[in-house]
Scaffold this active site. Structure first.
Site, PDB file in Angstrom:
ATOM      1  N   ASP A 288       0.955  -0.817  -0.043  1.00  0.00           N
ATOM      2  CA  ASP A 288       0.382   0.114  -0.357  1.00  0.00           C
ATOM      3  C   ASP A 288       1.286   1.726   0.174  1.00  0.00           C
ATOM      4  O   ASP A 288       2.210   1.039   0.543  1.00  0.00           O
ATOM      5  CB  ASP A 288      -0.410  -0.114   1.425  1.00  0.00           C
ATOM      6  CG  ASP A 288      -1.716  -1.149   1.238  1.00  0.00           C
ATOM      7  OD1 ASP A 288      -2.284  -1.407   0.745  1.00  0.00           O
ATOM      8  OD2 ASP A 288      -2.023  -1.707   1.943  1.00  0.00           O
TER       9      ASP A 288
HETATM   10  N1  URA Z   1      -1.327  -6.567   3.677  1.00  0.00           N
HETATM   11  C1  URA Z   1      -1.867  -4.938   4.055  1.00  0.00           C
HETATM   12  O1  URA Z   1      -3.003  -4.886   4.193  1.00  0.00           O
HETATM   13  N2  URA Z   1      -0.636  -3.864   3.646  1.00  0.00           N
HETATM   14  C2  URA Z   1       0.261  -3.647   2.825  1.00  0.00           C
HETATM   15  O2  URA Z   1       0.761  -3.239   2.140  1.00  0.00           O
HETATM   16  C3  URA Z   1       0.736  -5.408   1.835  1.00  0.00           C
HETATM   17  C4  URA Z   1      -0.202  -5.788   3.133  1.00  0.00           C
END
Ligand code: URA
Length: 236
Positions: free
Chosen positions: A105
């Site tokens: 993310d």
């Molecule tokens: N899980 C998440 O919620 N976000 C990420 O960036 C990676 C794994």
């Protein structure tokens, strides 16, 4: 090294002979500062400088790059108005076809593997191959015993999404910090898993892919090429 025809030399790695000739035809190849016009021109790979599209040419078929992703950067190859993880690859490692093997993310930090090897990326992302991704998860409030158990047993969300069992270990120093290992990479997976058991995530960092740890000497935003040995640790 002996002198060699440049079209032959260019086609020892990522390009076929035909593609190499086309690169030359399209005036994309420079030899010691001059555009190459003749596919039969001779090159000495030890001493000559060959550029493709203005960047040093690498004979390696594929490239594997470790990036320490900072917050605020998107896990994509390109974006019209946001900085991407591929934008952070240093010029000397840039080549066509680079993409992140797995997305973090925008606000997640840590280890992103950037490559142009689609088959390798598929292998490490598919849960079938059991390549664990390790995250350092900071939550708002500690997990309950039941919450931890549910994460360890695997969760089914209200929308029907299933998350496979995770390895979850609480830090000895801080009850709100966990080491978590999962083999899947579903959308917002860790955040959704922890939110579902009542402990929302406040910070998330990926520390390992397979057995390979993020090189902590890389500052956020820095990237470097992996060695062959490091690459092997990913799938070991
Ligand atoms: N899980 C998440 O919620 N976000 C990420 O960036 C990676 C794994």
């Amino acid at each position: 090294m002996a002198l060699e025809r440049i079209d032959k030399w260019l086609s020892a790695g990522q390009y076929s002979r035909k593609e190499a000739k086309q690169l030359i035809k399209d005036r994309r190849v420079m030899l010691n500062g001059k555009p190459v016009t003749d596919a039969g021109q001779k090159v000495n790979a030890d001493t000559d400088e060959v550029l493709l599209d203005g960047k040093p040419f690498s004979l390696k078929k594929y490239i594997y790059i470790m990036l320490n992703k900072p917050q605020g950067v998107v896990s994509a190859s390109r974006s019209p108005n946001e900085k991407t993880v591929v934008d952070l690859v240093p010029e000397h490692l840039k080549r066509n076809g680079l993409f992140p093997a797995g997305r973090l993310d925008k606000d997640t930090t840590g280890f992103v593997l950037i490559t142009d090897d689609g088959a390798f990326a598929h292998n490490i992302l598919s849960p079938k191959h059991h390549v664990e991704k390790t995250y350092l998860v900071t939550v708002e409030n500690p997990l309950t015993k039941d919450g931890k158990m549910r994460l360890e047993e695997g969760l089914e969300m209200r929308d029907g999404t299933r998350f496979l069992p995770a390895y979850v270990k609480q830090s000895e120093e801080d009850a709100c910090i966990f080491e978590v290992k999962i083999c899947e990479g579903k959308y917002h997976q860790i955040k959704r898993m922890f939110a579902a058991v009542g402990s929302p995530v406040v910070a998330l960092k990926r520390t390992h892919i397979g057995k390979l740890a993020l090189d902590e000497t890389l500052q956020p935003g820095q990237a470097r090429e992996l060695t062959k040995e490091e690459l092997e640790q990913i799938t070991k």
